[in-house]
Design a protein around this motif. Structure first.
Motif, PDB file in Angstrom:
ATOM      1  N   UNK A  25      -2.776  -1.957   4.218  1.00 48.65           N
ATOM      2  CA  UNK A  25      -4.047  -1.469   3.684  1.00 48.65           C
ATOM      3  C   UNK A  25      -4.157  -1.557   2.159  1.00 48.65           C
ATOM      4  N   UNK A  26      -3.045  -1.499   1.445  1.00 49.93           N
ATOM      5  CA  UNK A  26      -3.090  -1.420  -0.021  1.00 49.93           C
ATOM      6  C   UNK A  26      -2.165  -2.476  -0.618  1.00 49.93           C
ATOM      7  N   UNK A  27      -2.700  -3.645  -0.977  1.00 53.79           N
ATOM      8  CA  UNK A  27      -1.865  -4.741  -1.475  1.00 53.79           C
ATOM      9  C   UNK A  27      -1.592  -4.700  -2.983  1.00 53.79           C
ATOM     10  N   UNK A  28      -2.094  -3.686  -3.680  1.00 52.62           N
ATOM     11  CA  UNK A  28      -2.053  -3.676  -5.149  1.00 52.62           C
ATOM     12  C   UNK A  28      -0.749  -3.089  -5.681  1.00 52.62           C
ATOM     13  N   UNK A  29      -0.198  -3.743  -6.699  1.00 56.11           N
ATOM     14  CA  UNK A  29       1.061  -3.286  -7.292  1.00 56.11           C
ATOM     15  C   UNK A  29       0.984  -3.083  -8.803  1.00 56.11           C
TER      16      UNK A  29
END
Length: 160
Positions: free
Chosen positions: A106-110
């Motif tokens: 759901x959350x690909x941001x790093x």
């Protein structure tokens, strides 16, 4: 590091912020019955030991007219994220930039970078600058706009 009575008094005297005067450490020292130099030296020791992480200004962006504040989130190649994050953190309008783990699927941001502007158009222009800097290392992003001001506080000691 154990806190002594002076440490506790120093933290209590500064936990609400330093006084807004030309010589804030002298003002704190006066309250505590010591010199401003002693205040600076002890705070430096607390920083060096890790007891205190940092001493810095915490601006209220809304009061400064920056009402379109957006946390930009980026999906950046892990091999390049640290070096690119350093560069992004130096851009005007970025108050902080840091790496966080992805929460797939759901959350690909790093990579997170807080952008500040007077309008959303300004923030979106800043995001374009970030996107250009990231180049092909970035495969996606979004901007999450602030809807409320959260209370920001520093170190607080529990009362006995």
């Amino acid at each position: 590091m154990a806190l002594d009575d002076f440490d506790r008094a120093l933290i209590a005297a500064t936990q609400g912020g330093l006084p807004l005067v030309p010589r804030p450490y002298d003002a704190v020292g006066e309250r505590l019955g010591v010199s401003g130099q002693q205040v600076r030296e002890r705070l430096a020791q607390m920083l060096e030991s890790g007891l205190v992480r940092r001493i810095g200004a915490v601006p209220n962006h809304y009061r400064l007219g920056f009402t379109a504040n957006g946390m930009s989130v980026w999906n950046v190649d892990d091999a390049l994220v640290d070096a690119l994050g350093e560069r992004i953190g130096q851009l005007p309008g970025v108050s902080h930039c840091y790496r966080r783990p992805r929460r797939l699927p759901a959350w690909p941001y790093n990579l997170f970078a807080m952008l500040h502007g007077r309008t959303r158009a300004e923030v979106e222009q800043q995001a374009l600058q970030v996107r250009e800097l990231l180049g092909s290392a970035c495969t996606g992003h979004d901007i999450l706009y602030s809807t409320a001001i959260l209370k920001k506080t520093g170190l607080r000691l529990k009362e006995n």
